[in-house]
Design an enzyme around this catalytic site. Sequence first.
Site, PDB file in Angstrom:
ATOM      1  N   GLU A  66      48.644  39.352  40.312  1.00  0.00           N
ATOM      2  CA  GLU A  66      48.514  39.883  41.682  1.00  0.00           C
ATOM      3  C   GLU A  66      49.845  39.903  42.418  1.00  0.00           C
ATOM      4  O   GLU A  66      50.147  40.846  43.160  1.00  0.00           O
ATOM      5  CB  GLU A  66      47.487  39.072  42.478  1.00  0.00           C
ATOM      6  CG  GLU A  66      46.035  39.346  42.109  1.00  0.00           C
ATOM      7  CD  GLU A  66      45.583  38.626  40.843  1.00  0.00           C
ATOM      8  OE1 GLU A  66      46.335  37.747  40.360  1.00  0.00           O
ATOM      9  OE2 GLU A  66      44.505  38.953  40.322  1.00  0.00           O
ATOM     10  N   HIS A  82      34.627  33.922  44.994  1.00  0.00           N
ATOM     11  CA  HIS A  82      34.484  35.383  44.871  1.00  0.00           C
ATOM     12  C   HIS A  82      33.665  35.962  46.025  1.00  0.00           C
ATOM     13  O   HIS A  82      32.984  36.973  45.851  1.00  0.00           O
ATOM     14  CB  HIS A  82      33.791  35.759  43.560  1.00  0.00           C
ATOM     15  CG  HIS A  82      34.659  35.655  42.334  1.00  0.00           C
ATOM     16  ND1 HIS A  82      35.083  34.461  41.829  1.00  0.00           N
ATOM     17  CD2 HIS A  82      35.178  36.607  41.517  1.00  0.00           C
ATOM     18  CE1 HIS A  82      35.811  34.672  40.738  1.00  0.00           C
ATOM     19  NE2 HIS A  82      35.889  35.971  40.530  1.00  0.00           N
TER      20      HIS A  82
END
Lengths: 330, 327
Positions: B60, B129
């Site tokens: 990322e 999440h």
Amino acid sequence: MKQDFKLTKKKLLGKVPALKLLKRMLLIRRLEETLGKLFADSEVKGFVHLSIGQEAVPVGICANLGDDDYITSTHRGHGHLIGKGGDPKRTMAELFGKIEGYCKGRGGSMHVADFELGVLGANGIVGAGTLLAVGSGFSAKYLKNDRVTACFFGDGASNQGMFHEAANLAAVWRLPVIFVCENNGWAEFSPQSSHQAIKNVADRAAAYGMPGVTIDGDDIEAVHAAAADVVDWVRDGRGPVLLECMTHRWQGHYAGDPQPYRDQDELAAVTQHCPIERFKKMLIKRKTINSDEFEAVATEVELEINEAVEFGRQGTDPDPRDFMSYIYAN
Amino acid sequence: MSMGFNTIAGAINQAIAEEMRRDETVVLIGEDVASGIFGVTAGLIEEFGKERICDTPISENAIVGCAVGAAMTGMRPIVEIMFQDFLTCCMDPIVNQAAKMNYMSGGAFSVPMVVRSPGGAGIAAGPQHSQTFASWFMGVPGLKVVSPSTPADAKGLLKSAIRDNNPVIFLENKLLYFEGGELPDGPNITIPLGQADVKREGTDVTVVAVSGMVPRAVRIADELSDEGISIEVIDPRTLYPLDTKTILASVSKTGRLVTAEEGVLTCGLGAEIAALVSEQACDCLDGPIVRVGTPHVSYAYNQAMEWATIPDEQDILVAVKKAMGCE
Ligand SMILES: Cc1ncc(C[n+]2csc(CCOP(=O)(O)OP(=O)(O)O)c2C)c(N)n1
């Protein structure tokens, strides 16, 4: 004096340890096959990542660890937990979201953890476990408690900056950490060749000044023997090692993944690497065990998993209004 | 204007495709974007190929860092971060690089980049999440923050975000992806950033709702209109810059304010709007400002517990009653 790390020869296992390894692998296999079904039937929710086909890695590694040693895990973490001696009942209960589960229903599949067994948790953040492993390595060295940490991570995770920082730090501080790469050739829907320009993650070890070796991760005896060497080395205070275990992901990235991206021939061929079948055949051929002995273990496992499912299903639902608890430690 | 029908996922897909056709410096970078998580970017690879639909390693920091550098040197990258929770893995390139670049360089370098990322609980995805981080980014000078709730808004705002010369954090909601809605046809229909939309007109209570809370607020507005209570639902759509004018005008009219967001209440959107209204429209208020949001906690895997945590319609209803002084 600097000495090179070398793997010693594979030792052939006798009946008792061999059956123990077989049983652990079968526990993972049956537990996850069952989870796959429970997920398809919507009894288990969320994201469930199965490690079917990869059982030899956690089982072979963890057989060389004590209860006091640590492991860090990944999103694909049931096998690591069970490999370390985790309880299928509490695992199932967690997946049913029950109080009796490892995380009292708060964590689910991606967060199963066992404080008593030094399982520092499955992890929803790819790569994050590698940093935690540096931390448990640091504490072990500082507290002089002689514990080692086996850090499981995937080929995909080895592209995270987190992994590189962890490897470097563990190496410069000579921490007792074993970086166990489970190279199953896939990161989600991406084949390894598309996400890294190397074939072997172990090649990266040299860049950090630690030994790196690649082994057949579907050969439990190879994993077991290599892990014995690596654990000795690491426990001896000689710094971290990167042990890459080549393995195969039999199923989709997550339970329910239809895998349109996967070549059908490649997929059909994965089962020929089955670590359980291979080991079983080998043991029978060597006459270490006979097929009745194998069947007896398989039946035991079957019962244990059935019990675990019932235990999970019958577990206690947490009171939904209790959602504020555990956010801070007492 | 002719109208079609699509989901938010479909609308986002269209916005990306149209902007890529319009401007060849637009590229999409992210993990498994060629396949498309939640189907959002599925199929784009067929039209635009690997040069422009770039699958990346799981990195990322590298994804966003690369996008910042590319944006500084002539491109308009769209980045996808698979879950908002993973935005924590690329905060430096967002906060210290992208957000500050124009300022630090005295305007020499701008960063025309969009970071798209879905958030929101409700799919038993567990604590790592499920989060919504909108308010974090609202506090970073240099970033624009967008969070749409309908297909038309998603498309129009994403197109504006791509054309904007600043870094835009574009926050989507997983549960909204497959909600359908009207979608105007035509490649040049954009919605300016910084403009709220009145989703329901009303006179008794203003409900400022964002993202997944908008359809919930609208349903409560419908329900309460049967009881003769008239709710005005405002969706700011862009959280920074915030359309304070529309909010203040509405509160001046209704005299009552409820805010509804999915994120944690602490230092949230509601706190910001409550402060705004108490500073600038205090004398218009006929009752307490009431905030709806997630209490100071993560989301559990257990679904009953997860849903007890997520702010829902009932919470909005209770808040409206409280704002009206009838508890
Ligand atoms: C920081 C972060 N980025 C992305 C993801 C989404 N994700 C979950 S698993 C996965 C692939 C991991 O691949 P690998 O490390 O090889 O492990 P495997 O799934 O093969 O066991 C991705 C991209 C995530 N969970 N966390």
